[in-house]
Enzyme design. Structure first.
Site, short mmCIF file in Angstrom:
data_model
loop_
_atom_site.label_atom_id
_atom_site.label_comp_id
_atom_site.label_asym_id
_atom_site.label_seq_id
_atom_site.Cartn_x
_atom_site.Cartn_y
_atom_site.Cartn_z
CE1 TYR A 36 1.01 -0.21 4.43
CE2 TYR A 36 -0.13 1.89 4.39
CZ TYR A 36 0.71 1.01 5.02
OH TYR A 36 1.24 1.33 6.24
CE LYS A 150 3.01 3.39 3.30
NZ LYS A 150 3.08 3.41 4.76
CD GLU A 182 9.70 1.60 10.55
OE1 GLU A 182 9.52 2.58 9.82
OE2 GLU A 182 9.53 0.43 10.17
CG LEU A 206 8.03 2.47 5.01
CD1 LEU A 206 7.68 1.23 4.21
CD2 LEU A 206 6.79 3.28 5.31
N1 PDD Z 1 2.54 5.03 7.65
N2 PDD Z 1 7.20 3.69 9.14
C1 PDD Z 1 6.05 3.01 9.12
C2 PDD Z 1 6.02 1.61 9.68
C3 PDD Z 1 4.88 3.60 8.58
O1 PDD Z 1 3.73 2.91 8.54
C4 PDD Z 1 4.95 4.93 8.09
C5 PDD Z 1 3.76 5.63 7.50
C6 PDD Z 1 6.18 5.61 8.14
C7 PDD Z 1 6.34 7.01 7.60
O2 PDD Z 1 6.39 7.01 6.18
P1 PDD Z 1 5.88 8.27 5.34
O3 PDD Z 1 6.65 9.45 5.81
O4 PDD Z 1 6.20 7.91 3.95
O5 PDD Z 1 4.40 8.45 5.61
C8 PDD Z 1 7.29 4.96 8.66
C9 PDD Z 1 1.37 5.53 6.97
C10 PDD Z 1 1.15 7.01 7.09
C11 PDD Z 1 0.17 4.70 7.35
O6 PDD Z 1 0.35 3.50 7.46
O7 PDD Z 1 -0.95 5.23 7.51
#
Ligand code: PDD
Length: 290
Positions: A36, A150, A182, A206
């Protein structure tokens, strides 16, 4: 409650959500076999779209699925979904699964990927979280060894986030082999003196788009920023700790495991970085940066 939206995208069609149906034999449902993306939209423009599509491509390649759409096709889908919410800030959620097939762990030879996407208004963290910072807890990183994908299979992330919430915190900071990886759904930065540090990319995190933007902004503004392992001790003694994500942007963490971070309130480096980030976002809305 379902989020409000009149149309979602499913496999080539735009439909009211209650009419969008997926088979119980979809491998996303049965195995969590899919990937996703979450793409923020500011002022009617898709923020960092090339970065999100590049990460999507990498996630798809890692699970050996072909990208079902060209960049232009994705843009057409997103534009139609975004139109529902006008120019208000929103996010696009999209997911691709390996499609419908009789249950068997091995990949089905002819399955057609299921593609689902929708747009919803962005819910920013409440103002008091930005002003006072949020609470986090540390937890053992119980996830697998490909957190760079992801993947829609977010059971461990959901468990970790829920445990954090039940301890009165907003996020779990994950620790693997003595270093932080993270958050359950965010990346982590620490500030030590005038230096930013964030864990390096690799299989255990991620590659966050917001993380990369913060690193980029830091470098462009001559703020020292290192991508290197952050031990638990460095986390405990940091002057500031932040989490970053597309939906939470850059949020200060001011308590970890019941103890204050630095002075226990958002620090000056956060104020500086958040101002620079908002400046960048404004320039993007005005079409001055891509
Ligand atoms: N999640 N690490 C994880 C495990 C995440 O699920 C996310 C973001 C991030 C941050 O990535 P980004 O800056 O590209 O949003 C790091 C999204 C927002 C979600 O699952 O809703």
């Amino acid at each position: 409650m379902m989020p409000t939206m009149s149309q979602v995208y499913l496999d080539g069609k735009f439909l009211p959500p209650e009419q969008a149906r997926v088979s119980v034999f979809d491998r996303g449902f049965i195995f969590g076999d899919g990937v996703y993306e979450v793409i923020p939209v500011f002022g009617g423009r898709l923020f960092r779209l090339p970065h999100h599509l590049a990460r999507l491509e990498a996630s798809l390649a890692a699970i050996r699925l072909r990208n079902p759409h060209t960049v232009q096709e994705w843009k057409t889908i997103f534009t139609r979904l975004m139109a529902e919410h006008g120019t208000s800030d929103q996010s696009i959620y999209l997911q691709i699964t390996r499609g419908v097939a009789p249950r068997d762990h091995a990949f089905p030879p002819n399955a057609i990927p299921t593609v689902f996407a929708y747009a919803l208004p962005l819910k920013y963290p409440p103002a008091e979280q930005l002003m006072q910072g949020v609470t986090a807890v540390t937890s053992a990183d119980i996830r697998w060894q490909r957190c760079d994908i992801k993947a829609i299979a977010l059971l461990a992330n959901a468990l970790l986030r829920q445990q954090a919430i039940e301890q009165g915190a907003v996020e779990a900071i994950l620790v693997r082999d003595g270093v932080i990886t993270e958050g359950a759904a965010s990346n982590i930065f620490i500030v030590s003196g005038d230096r930013l540090v964030t864990p390096p990319k690799g299989p255990y995190i991620l590659p966050g788009i917001t993380r990369d933007l913060v690193v980029e902004i830091a470098r462009a503004n001559k703020i020292a920023c290192e991508e290197k392992p952050v031990g638990i001790e460095a986390l405990r003694t940091a002057d500031e700790v932040w989490l970053t994500s597309s939906t939470k942007e850059i949020l200060p963490i001011t308590r970890i495991d019941g103890r204050p971070v630095g002075a226990g309130k958002p620090g000056p480096m956060h104020a500086r970085m958040f101002a620079l980030y908002k400046e960048y976002k404004q320039a993007f809305i005005q079409g001055k940066v891509e």
